[in-house]
Design a protein around this motif. Structure first.
Motif, PDB file in Angstrom:
ATOM      1  N   GLY A 162      31.852 -78.769  98.667  1.00 54.63           N
ATOM      2  CA  GLY A 162      32.174 -79.364  97.792  1.00 54.63           C
ATOM      3  C   GLY A 162      33.407 -80.695  97.321  1.00 54.63           C
ATOM      4  O   GLY A 162      33.435 -81.584  96.264  1.00 54.63           O
TER       5      GLY A 162
ATOM      6  N   LEU B  89      36.745 -75.271 100.792  1.00 56.45           N
ATOM      7  CA  LEU B  89      36.125 -75.417  99.704  1.00 56.45           C
ATOM      8  C   LEU B  89      37.292 -75.745  98.491  1.00 56.45           C
ATOM      9  O   LEU B  89      37.519 -77.113  97.884  1.00 56.45           O
ATOM     10  CB  LEU B  89      35.415 -74.439  98.914  1.00 56.45           C
ATOM     11  N   ALA B  90      38.577 -75.560  99.104  1.00 56.54           N
ATOM     12  CA  ALA B  90      39.736 -76.082  98.483  1.00 56.54           C
ATOM     13  C   ALA B  90      40.118 -76.515  98.672  1.00 56.54           C
ATOM     14  O   ALA B  90      40.479 -77.609  98.128  1.00 56.54           O
ATOM     15  CB  ALA B  90      40.507 -74.685  98.263  1.00 56.54           C
TER      16      ALA B  90
ATOM     17  N   LYS C  29      30.850 -70.995  94.039  1.00 51.64           N
ATOM     18  CA  LYS C  29      30.314 -71.911  92.869  1.00 51.64           C
ATOM     19  C   LYS C  29      31.910 -71.852  91.990  1.00 51.64           C
ATOM     20  O   LYS C  29      32.361 -73.304  91.385  1.00 51.64           O
ATOM     21  CB  LYS C  29      29.395 -71.293  91.812  1.00 51.64           C
ATOM     22  N   VAL C  30      32.573 -71.128  91.870  1.00 49.15           N
ATOM     23  CA  VAL C  30      33.708 -70.957  90.468  1.00 49.15           C
ATOM     24  C   VAL C  30      34.241 -72.117  91.538  1.00 49.15           C
ATOM     25  O   VAL C  30      35.305 -73.380  91.007  1.00 49.15           O
ATOM     26  CB  VAL C  30      34.367 -69.705  90.890  1.00 49.15           C
ATOM     27  N   LEU C  31      34.688 -72.355  92.847  1.00 46.33           N
ATOM     28  CA  LEU C  31      36.109 -73.458  93.863  1.00 46.33           C
ATOM     29  C   LEU C  31      35.402 -74.301  93.873  1.00 46.33           C
ATOM     30  O   LEU C  31      36.235 -75.802  93.469  1.00 46.33           O
ATOM     31  CB  LEU C  31      35.752 -72.545  95.116  1.00 46.33           C
ATOM     32  N   LYS C  32      33.947 -74.389  94.084  1.00 44.43           N
ATOM     33  CA  LYS C  32      33.321 -75.699  94.038  1.00 44.43           C
ATOM     34  C   LYS C  32      32.989 -76.348  92.732  1.00 44.43           C
ATOM     35  O   LYS C  32      33.356 -77.953  93.134  1.00 44.43           O
ATOM     36  CB  LYS C  32      31.938 -75.436  94.398  1.00 44.43           C
ATOM     37  N   GLU C  33      33.114 -76.047  91.640  1.00 43.89           N
ATOM     38  CA  GLU C  33      32.371 -76.140  90.388  1.00 43.89           C
ATOM     39  C   GLU C  33      33.593 -75.621  89.746  1.00 43.89           C
ATOM     40  O   GLU C  33      34.111 -76.488  88.528  1.00 43.89           O
ATOM     41  CB  GLU C  33      31.104 -75.845  89.814  1.00 43.89           C
ATOM     42  N   GLY C  34      33.678 -74.212  89.278  1.00 44.31           N
ATOM     43  CA  GLY C  34      34.936 -74.116  88.116  1.00 44.31           C
ATOM     44  C   GLY C  34      35.442 -74.642  87.819  1.00 44.31           C
ATOM     45  O   GLY C  34      36.572 -74.285  86.549  1.00 44.31           O
ATOM     46  N   LEU C  35      36.812 -74.482  88.732  1.00 39.32           N
ATOM     47  CA  LEU C  35      38.239 -74.573  88.921  1.00 39.32           C
ATOM     48  C   LEU C  35      38.229 -76.093  89.808  1.00 39.32           C
ATOM     49  O   LEU C  35      38.975 -76.491  90.133  1.00 39.32           O
ATOM     50  CB  LEU C  35      38.899 -73.802  90.293  1.00 39.32           C
ATOM     51  N   SER C  36      36.994 -77.638  89.260  1.00 41.08           N
ATOM     52  CA  SER C  36      36.943 -78.237  89.794  1.00 41.08           C
ATOM     53  C   SER C  36      38.534 -79.653  89.937  1.00 41.08           C
ATOM     54  O   SER C  36      38.904 -80.194  90.436  1.00 41.08           O
ATOM     55  CB  SER C  36      35.224 -79.266  89.817  1.00 41.08           C
TER      56      SER C  36
ATOM     57  N   PRO D 205      30.439 -64.961  92.526  1.00 39.15           N
ATOM     58  CA  PRO D 205      29.929 -66.355  92.752  1.00 39.15           C
ATOM     59  C   PRO D 205      31.286 -67.003  93.295  1.00 39.15           C
ATOM     60  O   PRO D 205      31.657 -67.472  92.049  1.00 39.15           O
ATOM     61  CB  PRO D 205      29.245 -66.618  90.872  1.00 39.15           C
TER      62      PRO D 205
ATOM     63  N   ILE E 170      44.233 -76.659  94.500  1.00 36.77           N
ATOM     64  CA  ILE E 170      44.065 -74.866  94.289  1.00 36.77           C
ATOM     65  C   ILE E 170      46.058 -75.189  94.882  1.00 36.77           C
ATOM     66  O   ILE E 170      45.890 -75.899  96.084  1.00 36.77           O
ATOM     67  CB  ILE E 170      42.981 -74.982  95.196  1.00 36.77           C
TER      68      ILE E 170
END
Lengths: 417, 417
Positions: B318, B202-203, B130-137, B127, B141
Motif C-alpha cells: 500500500g 499496511l498501516a 483493501k480498507v487499509l490500503k485504499e479505503g482509509l488511505s 476486505p 492510522i
C-alpha cells in the motif's frame, strides 16, 4: 495532482485541511502530492487554507486542474457542472448523494474511462462503496441492511435508552447540531433512501429513482413502541433494506424492530453501520462515522488517492456488463410485523381483532397487553406476526381504522430478526 | 482469464466452486470470465470441479495461466514457488498469512507491476486489506485493534457467556471443528500475530518478523478472570493491537479486558472484527467471518476480479514511498493492567502488596476481594491499575513471585477501555 474544490463549507474546508496536514502519508500512499489549489465559495472565507473564488467560471477553467471535487449540494446545478467537466475529460469526485440518487447512470456513462469517485456519498468515511464494488465482488448480494442516517439513529437511541419522547430527542439532536432546523429530509427517511439507492445500484445495477422506494420516517414512533421493544428484546432502528428475492429486489426504508443480539442493534448514537449478506461470505458489517466534515473528507481524499494511483477502473457503479433485476412492488414485501393498536377496553374487542387477522392470513407470533394505569376507556395492545405479505398487513390496517372500537390510527413497524 | 489453483483443500475447492457457480456476477463485475482450469493436489479428488494434477511442474508450466492462486500452506516452499512465478511475470494471489508474515516485502519487490493479491490472508472474507490500503488511505492510522483468531474468540465466548473453563471450551471448539487437534498455533496467539503484522505493515510500512511482536495466548485465563470481567463490565478478547506513538509503533497480541460498551466486545463466537482509528475518520469497524472455505474464497475471488479489471496498482503493502517507523520495545508499553494474585489470607498482606505497587509507581484504579467460600488459607485478590509502564508491571510481578505469601504465579492482563 492539482485539485479544485467546488464548495468550501464543512466538508470542503476539511478536504483542504486533510490534503495539507496529511501530505506526508498521502504522498507515501500514491507517490505524489495532491494539492488543493483553489476553492469555490459564495463569500470570502476568513482563515481559508487555499485561495477562494466566487466565480464559477474562473474555477472551472483554472489552469491544470486534474480533479474537481464537487461539494456544492443541490441536484440540477451540480449535474450540469459535472456533466460539463466530464465532457471536457476532467476527473470528478463528489459527496453528493442526492445528485447520485437521480443522475448516477448518466454521470457514469459520461465518465467512461475517467475517474468518477463518490465514496463519500454514503456513510461518510466508511469505505462502503469500495466494499460493495470490489471487496465483496465475488458475491451475489443477498441483502443489505443499513443504519444510514445518524440523525435518526441518535434520536432513536435517546428514545430507547434514555426514555425521551420523539420531540424531546429531536430537540436535543438539534441542540447538538446532529439535526437540521428543518429536519424533515432526515427524519422522514429520504436521506437514507438516497443512500440505500446508491448501495442497491452497486449491488444490483438498479436504475430507478428514490421515489420508487417504500420510505417511512420515524416521527410516529411512540414511547409505547420503545416499551414493547425493550420488553421483547428488540432495538428500533431506521434501516435501509435491500433484499434479493429470485431476480427481484425489495427496497425499503423504515423504522425496524431488530433483535437485540444482532450487531446492527448495537450501533448507537450518530454512528452508521451497514450489514451485508453475500452468498459466499455470509454476513459482514461495516461501522463508523456517517457524517461530519472530517469523516466525509476521509472518503473524498481516499478517492483522490485512488485517482492518483490510477486505481479507478470500475465504471457503471461497479459493473462492466449489465445485470437485470426488477424492483419488487411494495405490496409484495414478505416479512414479520409489529402492530400497536389503541382500542376500547371492552368485551369482545380482542376476539374481533384476532378474527380480522386470521381472515387476512396473518398469524400472531407474540402478544402484549398491559393492565391500564389510568381510568381511560382505552387500552393499547401489541402484536408481532409471523411472516406475511405487506398487502395483508395494509389491508388489515385499512379495516382496523374503520372499526368503531379502534381509537387513533393503528401503527405498524416491520421486523428483521 | 485462466486461473490455476495450487492446493485443492477446503479453500481451493471453494475458490473453484465460487468461480463456477457465481460466473454470472463475476463476469458482470469485471467484463470477462474467470476460469479455474487446473488445480494441484497430492491425491486425486473425487467430485473435483476441475482437473487435478499432483505434478507441480505440470501446473506451473500449464498453458496460458494468467493468475496462480497459492493455497498450499507452509512458508519456504510456497515462497520459492511464488518467487519463481513472479520472476516469470505471472500474477499471484495467496491466502497464506505465514508466508506474508515472513516474506511480504521480498515478494512485493518481486511483484512490482504485477498483481500480487493477499486479501484472504487476514480476517477471511472481510476486505480489511483493501480498507487499509485504499479505503482509509487519507488517514494516519492511530491504532488497530483486531479480533483476528476465531478459535480463541469462540473459546473466550464460551468461557465468559456459558461459564465453561478453558479446557472444556477448547474441547468444544475442537468437537465443532473450530480448533485443530493441536491448537497451539491459535491459542498461543501466533496466528493472530501473523495477521496483525500484515495489517501493521499496511498501516505503517513495518518490515519486522513475527517474533518481534509481544505475543501471549489465552490458556492461563481462569474462571476467576471471567468472574471479575463480568463484575466490572469488561469482555475478555484476544486482541492484536497496533498503536502509533510519535513515530514508534506498539505491536502486541494478548488477551485483553475491554469495556462492554465497545463494539469489539460485542463480537461473539468464531467471528472476527477489526477496529481502526484514523486521525481523519476516527473509529471504524469491520466485522465478519474470519475463516472457513467460503469466506476465504470470497476474498481470493475478489482479488481475481480486481486483477481482471486491471485494478492492482498498490505495491509495497500500500505504499509507493517508504515511511519510517520504529517498533517500540515491549517494556515501553504504556497501558492499564488487570492483576489476579492468589495470596495467604493473613494480616498485612494487602498492605504489603499495595506498598510494592506504589514503590513501582503503579496506581490502583479498582480492587476486588471476595469473601472465601471454603476453608483454604488462600484468597484471590484482583486489581486494575491506572496507566503505567509494562516495565513497572513486569518488575512488580517478579517481586510478587518471590513473596512467601503469594501462592501460584500472579496473572496479569492488559486493559483497553
Amino acid at each position: 495532482m492539482r485539485v479544485a474544490i467546488l464548495g468550501y463549507g464543512t466538508v470542503g474546508s476539511n478536504v483542504a485541511k486533510v490534503l495539507i496536514e496529511n501530505e506526508k502519508i498521502i504522498k507515501a500512499r500514491c507517490g505524489q502530492s495532491i494539492t488543493p489549489v483553489i476553492a469555490l465559495a459564495r463569500h470570502a472565507k476568513k482563515d481559508a487554507l487555499i485561495p477562494i473564488t466566487s466565480d464559477i467560471n474562473e474555477i472551472l477553467n483554472f489552469k491544470d486542474i486534474d480533479v474537481f471535487v464537487e461539494l456544492m449540494g443541490g441536484i440540477e446545478l451540480p449535474f450540469q457542472i459535472i456533466s460539463g467537466l466530464l465532457k471536457r475529460k476532467k476527473n470528478v469526485v463528489t459527496a453528493n448523494k442526492a445528485l447520485l440518487a437521480y443522475h448516477r447512470y448518466e454521470l457514469e456513462t459520461l465518465a467512461k474511462d475517467l475517474a468518477f469517485g463518490y465514496e463519500a456519498s454514503v456513510a461518510g468515511g466508511i469505505p462502503i462503496i469500495k466494499v460493495l464494488k470490489e471487496g465483496l465482488s465475488a458475491n451475489n448480494i443477498i441483502n443489505i441492511k443499513g443504519i444510514l442516517n445518524g440523525t435518526c439513529n441518535y434520536i432513536l437511541t435517546c428514545m430507547q435508552q434514555v426514555g425521551m419522547d420523539f420531540h424531546n430527542a429531536l430537540q436535543k439532536a438539534q441542540e447538538l447540531g446532529y439535526a437540521e432546523a428543518d429536519p424533515s429530509f432526515d427524519i422522514e427517511g429520504q436521506d437514507a433512501a438516497h443512500k440505500l439507492l446508491i448501495l442497491a445500484s452497486l449491488a444490483y445495477n438498479l436504475d430507478i429513482k428514490p421515489e420508487d422506494i417504500l420510505t417511512q420516517g420515524i416521527k410516529d414512533i411512540s414511547s409505547e413502541d420503545m416499551y414493547f421493544a425493550n420488553e421483547f428484546d428488540f432495538t428500533i432502528k431506521l434501516l435501509g433494506i435491500a433484499k434479493l428475492k429470485d431476480s427481484n429486489i425489495e427496497l425499503r426504508v423504515h423504522p425496524t424492530m431488530i433483535s437485540k443480539n444482532k450487531m446492527l442493534s448495537k450501533v448507537d448514537g450518530v454512528m452508521n453501520a451497514i450489514s451485508i449478506v453475500g452468498d459466499v461470505l455470509g454476513e459482514s458489517l461495516y461501522y463508523g462515522a456517517g457524517a461530519g466534515g472530517l469523516a466525509t473528507a476521509s472518503a473524498v481524499v481516499a478517492d483522490l488517492i485512488d485517482i492518483a494511483k490510477g486505481n479507478f477502473k470500475t465504471p457503471m457503479l461497479g459493473f462492466k456488463e449489465k445485470l437485470e433485476f426488477n424492483l419488487l412492488k411494495p405490496e409484495e414485501i414478505y416479512t414479520k410485523y409489529y402492530l400497536r393498536i389503541k382500542v376500547e377496553d371492552k368485551l369482545g374487542v380482542l376476539s374481533k381483532i384476532t378474527l380480522l387477522m386470521s381472515q387476512n392470513l396473518i398469524s400472531i407470533e407474540s402478544f402484549l397487553q398491559k393492565p391500564k394505569k389510568n381510568n381511560e376507556n382505552y387500552t393499547t395492545i401489541f402484536f408481532t406476526t409471523h411472516f406475511t405479505y405487506e398487502k395483508s398487513i395494509q389491508n388489515l390496517l385499512r379495516i382496523l381504522k374503520k372499526q368503531e372500537f379502534v381509537k387513533d390510527e393503528p401503527f405498524m413497524m416491520r421486523i428483521e430478526d
